[in-house]
Enzyme design. Sequence first.
Site, PDB file in Angstrom:
ATOM      1  N   LYS A  13       0.831  -1.213   0.000  1.00  0.00           N
ATOM      2  CA  LYS A  13       0.000   0.000   0.000  1.00  0.00           C
ATOM      3  C   LYS A  13       0.862   1.259   0.000  1.00  0.00           C
ATOM      4  O   LYS A  13       0.665   2.159  -0.813  1.00  0.00           O
ATOM      5  CB  LYS A  13      -0.924   0.019   1.238  1.00  0.00           C
ATOM      6  CG  LYS A  13      -1.883  -1.155   1.307  1.00  0.00           C
ATOM      7  CD  LYS A  13      -2.768  -1.084   2.534  1.00  0.00           C
ATOM      8  CE  LYS A  13      -2.026  -1.206   3.849  1.00  0.00           C
ATOM      9  NZ  LYS A  13      -1.403  -2.531   4.070  1.00  0.00           N
ATOM     10  N   ARG A  88      -9.917   0.578   9.187  1.00  0.00           N
ATOM     11  CA  ARG A  88      -9.407  -0.765   9.455  1.00  0.00           C
ATOM     12  C   ARG A  88     -10.445  -1.637  10.127  1.00  0.00           C
ATOM     13  O   ARG A  88     -10.165  -2.786  10.450  1.00  0.00           O
ATOM     14  CB  ARG A  88      -8.191  -0.671  10.351  1.00  0.00           C
ATOM     15  CG  ARG A  88      -6.863  -0.852   9.591  1.00  0.00           C
ATOM     16  CD  ARG A  88      -5.762  -0.711  10.586  1.00  0.00           C
ATOM     17  NE  ARG A  88      -4.545  -1.363  10.261  1.00  0.00           N
ATOM     18  CZ  ARG A  88      -3.506  -0.765   9.689  1.00  0.00           C
ATOM     19  NH1 ARG A  88      -3.583   0.464   9.278  1.00  0.00           N
ATOM     20  NH2 ARG A  88      -2.386  -1.428   9.514  1.00  0.00           N
ATOM     21  N   ARG A 127      11.307  -5.343   5.171  1.00  0.00           N
ATOM     22  CA  ARG A 127      11.082  -3.920   4.852  1.00  0.00           C
ATOM     23  C   ARG A 127      12.101  -3.035   5.582  1.00  0.00           C
ATOM     24  O   ARG A 127      12.406  -3.245   6.747  1.00  0.00           O
ATOM     25  CB  ARG A 127       9.666  -3.516   5.275  1.00  0.00           C
ATOM     26  CG  ARG A 127       9.415  -2.020   5.199  1.00  0.00           C
ATOM     27  CD  ARG A 127       7.956  -1.643   5.245  1.00  0.00           C
ATOM     28  NE  ARG A 127       7.185  -2.304   6.273  1.00  0.00           N
ATOM     29  CZ  ARG A 127       5.851  -2.384   6.282  1.00  0.00           C
ATOM     30  NH1 ARG A 127       5.154  -1.842   5.302  1.00  0.00           N
ATOM     31  NH2 ARG A 127       5.219  -3.002   7.250  1.00  0.00           N
ATOM     32  N   ARG A 160      11.182  -0.901  10.961  1.00  0.00           N
ATOM     33  CA  ARG A 160      10.100  -0.469  11.844  1.00  0.00           C
ATOM     34  C   ARG A 160      10.036  -1.373  13.076  1.00  0.00           C
ATOM     35  O   ARG A 160      10.247  -2.587  12.964  1.00  0.00           O
ATOM     36  CB  ARG A 160       8.768  -0.551  11.091  1.00  0.00           C
ATOM     37  CG  ARG A 160       8.405   0.731  10.390  1.00  0.00           C
ATOM     38  CD  ARG A 160       7.217   0.578   9.485  1.00  0.00           C
ATOM     39  NE  ARG A 160       6.049  -0.055  10.076  1.00  0.00           N
ATOM     40  CZ  ARG A 160       4.881  -0.198   9.447  1.00  0.00           C
ATOM     41  NH1 ARG A 160       4.736   0.256   8.222  1.00  0.00           N
ATOM     42  NH2 ARG A 160       3.871  -0.790  10.028  1.00  0.00           N
ATOM     43  N   ARG A 171      -0.579  -8.734  13.336  1.00  0.00           N
ATOM     44  CA  ARG A 171      -1.199  -7.754  12.428  1.00  0.00           C
ATOM     45  C   ARG A 171      -2.002  -8.453  11.332  1.00  0.00           C
ATOM     46  O   ARG A 171      -3.070  -7.983  10.940  1.00  0.00           O
ATOM     47  CB  ARG A 171      -0.122  -6.846  11.822  1.00  0.00           C
ATOM     48  CG  ARG A 171       0.373  -5.823  12.835  1.00  0.00           C
ATOM     49  CD  ARG A 171       1.780  -5.367  12.567  1.00  0.00           C
ATOM     50  NE  ARG A 171       1.923  -4.644  11.333  1.00  0.00           N
ATOM     51  CZ  ARG A 171       3.084  -4.492  10.700  1.00  0.00           C
ATOM     52  NH1 ARG A 171       4.186  -5.017  11.184  1.00  0.00           N
ATOM     53  NH2 ARG A 171       3.132  -3.818   9.577  1.00  0.00           N
TER      54      ARG A 171
HETATM   55  P1  ADP Z   1       2.127  -1.858   3.239  1.00  0.00           P
HETATM   56  O1  ADP Z   1       2.125  -0.346   3.209  1.00  0.00           O
HETATM   57  O2  ADP Z   1       0.940  -2.466   2.536  1.00  0.00           O
HETATM   58  O3  ADP Z   1       2.315  -2.434   4.612  1.00  0.00           O
HETATM   59  P2  ADP Z   1       4.693  -1.606   1.827  1.00  0.00           P
HETATM   60  O4  ADP Z   1       4.353  -0.780   0.642  1.00  0.00           O
HETATM   61  O5  ADP Z   1       5.459  -0.952   2.920  1.00  0.00           O
HETATM   62  O6  ADP Z   1       3.372  -2.356   2.394  1.00  0.00           O
HETATM   63  O7  ADP Z   1       5.490  -2.902   1.300  1.00  0.00           O
HETATM   64  C1  ADP Z   1       5.948  -3.899   2.209  1.00  0.00           C
HETATM   65  C2  ADP Z   1       7.304  -4.416   1.739  1.00  0.00           C
HETATM   66  O8  ADP Z   1       7.122  -5.167   0.532  1.00  0.00           O
HETATM   67  C3  ADP Z   1       8.316  -3.306   1.429  1.00  0.00           C
HETATM   68  O9  ADP Z   1       9.586  -3.715   1.866  1.00  0.00           O
HETATM   69  C4  ADP Z   1       8.243  -3.165  -0.103  1.00  0.00           C
HETATM   70  O10 ADP Z   1       9.478  -2.750  -0.645  1.00  0.00           O
HETATM   71  C5  ADP Z   1       7.880  -4.591  -0.537  1.00  0.00           C
HETATM   72  N1  ADP Z   1       7.015  -4.599  -1.720  1.00  0.00           N
HETATM   73  C6  ADP Z   1       6.007  -3.738  -2.024  1.00  0.00           C
HETATM   74  N2  ADP Z   1       5.447  -4.036  -3.207  1.00  0.00           N
HETATM   75  C7  ADP Z   1       6.094  -5.147  -3.667  1.00  0.00           C
HETATM   76  C8  ADP Z   1       5.977  -5.957  -4.859  1.00  0.00           C
HETATM   77  N3  ADP Z   1       5.061  -5.687  -5.806  1.00  0.00           N
HETATM   78  N4  ADP Z   1       6.816  -7.007  -4.982  1.00  0.00           N
HETATM   79  C9  ADP Z   1       7.742  -7.297  -4.037  1.00  0.00           C
HETATM   80  N5  ADP Z   1       7.901  -6.592  -2.905  1.00  0.00           N
HETATM   81  C10 ADP Z   1       7.088  -5.520  -2.706  1.00  0.00           C
HETATM   82  P1  AMP Z   2       0.539   0.579   9.123  1.00  0.00           P
HETATM   83  O1  AMP Z   2       1.561   1.660   9.009  1.00  0.00           O
HETATM   84  O2  AMP Z   2      -0.696   0.860   8.325  1.00  0.00           O
HETATM   85  O3  AMP Z   2       1.105  -0.792   8.887  1.00  0.00           O
HETATM   86  O4  AMP Z   2       0.047   0.600  10.660  1.00  0.00           O
HETATM   87  C1  AMP Z   2       0.919   0.321  11.733  1.00  0.00           C
HETATM   88  C2  AMP Z   2       0.134   0.225  13.042  1.00  0.00           C
HETATM   89  O5  AMP Z   2      -0.477   1.501  13.345  1.00  0.00           O
HETATM   90  C3  AMP Z   2      -1.030  -0.780  13.056  1.00  0.00           C
HETATM   91  O6  AMP Z   2      -0.600  -2.111  13.329  1.00  0.00           O
HETATM   92  C4  AMP Z   2      -1.917  -0.185  14.170  1.00  0.00           C
HETATM   93  O7  AMP Z   2      -1.380  -0.486  15.457  1.00  0.00           O
HETATM   94  C5  AMP Z   2      -1.756   1.323  13.952  1.00  0.00           C
HETATM   95  N1  AMP Z   2      -2.791   1.836  13.021  1.00  0.00           N
HETATM   96  C6  AMP Z   2      -2.587   2.368  11.781  1.00  0.00           C
HETATM   97  N2  AMP Z   2      -3.755   2.735  11.227  1.00  0.00           N
HETATM   98  C7  AMP Z   2      -4.730   2.421  12.124  1.00  0.00           C
HETATM   99  C8  AMP Z   2      -6.145   2.522  12.136  1.00  0.00           C
HETATM  100  N3  AMP Z   2      -6.827   3.018  11.086  1.00  0.00           N
HETATM  101  N4  AMP Z   2      -6.801   2.099  13.239  1.00  0.00           N
HETATM  102  C9  AMP Z   2      -6.157   1.611  14.295  1.00  0.00           C
HETATM  103  N5  AMP Z   2      -4.826   1.448  14.351  1.00  0.00           N
HETATM  104  C10 AMP Z   2      -4.104   1.847  13.277  1.00  0.00           C
END
Ligand code: ADP
Ligand code: AMP
Length: 214
Positions: A13, A88, A127, A160, A171
């Site tokens: 995302k 969420r 990541r 992170r 999660r």
């Molecule tokens: P989200 O925001 O949904 O948690 P991220 O965009 O941070 O996910 O992506 C999670 C991890 O997967 C990151 O390390 C990113 O570089 C990797 N990633 C994202 N898209 C792809 C893809 N299409 N193929 C392989 N790895 C990906």
């Molecule tokens: P994310 O960056 O989207 O992976 O979110 C990281 C963490 O932030 C989640 O595991 C939750 O603990 C908190 N969080 C993010 N967005 C929300 C939401 N809309 N509602 C509740 N908790 C959230």
Amino acid sequence: MKLLIMGRPGAGKGTQAVNIREYYNIPHISTGDIFRANLKEKTKLGLLAKEYMDKGQLVPDSLTNDLVKDRLSQADCKNGFLLDGFPRNIAQAQALDEFLKENNEALDAVLDIDVKPEVLIDRIVGRRVCKNCGATYHIKNNPPKQEGICDKCGGELMQRADDTYDTAYSRLKVYDEQTAPLLDYYRGQHLLKSVNGDQDFAKVFEDIKKVLAK
Ligand code: ADP
Ligand code: AMP
């Protein structure tokens, strides 16, 4: 364009949000990023959110909903926005619907980045994020040119705090129990557009542009 981007943790995302923000010229609002920025500044909200984030649980709706409403009320969201990580659960989706209705606004689409659960743990624990500009990398799938250093700004890359195996499993469980029901919620509103997120980064974005153009 008023958009939501949904998908399991690690689906891509945040990665695609950067492309969408630039291509459609809309602000990217990530609730996770807002909580992490608050934590960095050690605000009351950030310290409270940390207790939930560290366990992979949702921060209470009472805090999250108001934060999003405040952000969406800012001038830069008038012509569009991309919400990432919110809503969420159903209560958050209802709060968002209510807020948009009160402001005579509506969503244009809800994007779902669909990735099979098997690959997500690896994506999450691999990541790396730039401490300075927030750019996202992956140690195998998208490594920086120089290990530990951001290609874009030269900042230091970090992992992170919640990108551990244990927290990632929680999660994903929270997603299945509380967030997945939103897919039917938005399907019912004829807004849901799914994209296969288990493809090359650029191909995922091509597909996003295609489904949004329909
Ligand atoms: P989200 O925001 O949904 O948690 P991220 O965009 O941070 O996910 O992506 C999670 C991890 O997967 C990151 O390390 C990113 O570089 C990797 N990633 C994202 N898209 C792809 C893809 N299409 N193929 C392989 N790895 C990906
Ligand atoms: P994310 O960056 O989207 O992976 O979110 C990281 C963490 O932030 C989640 O595991 C939750 O603990 C908190 N969080 C993010 N967005 C929300 C939401 N809309 N509602 C509740 N908790 C959230």
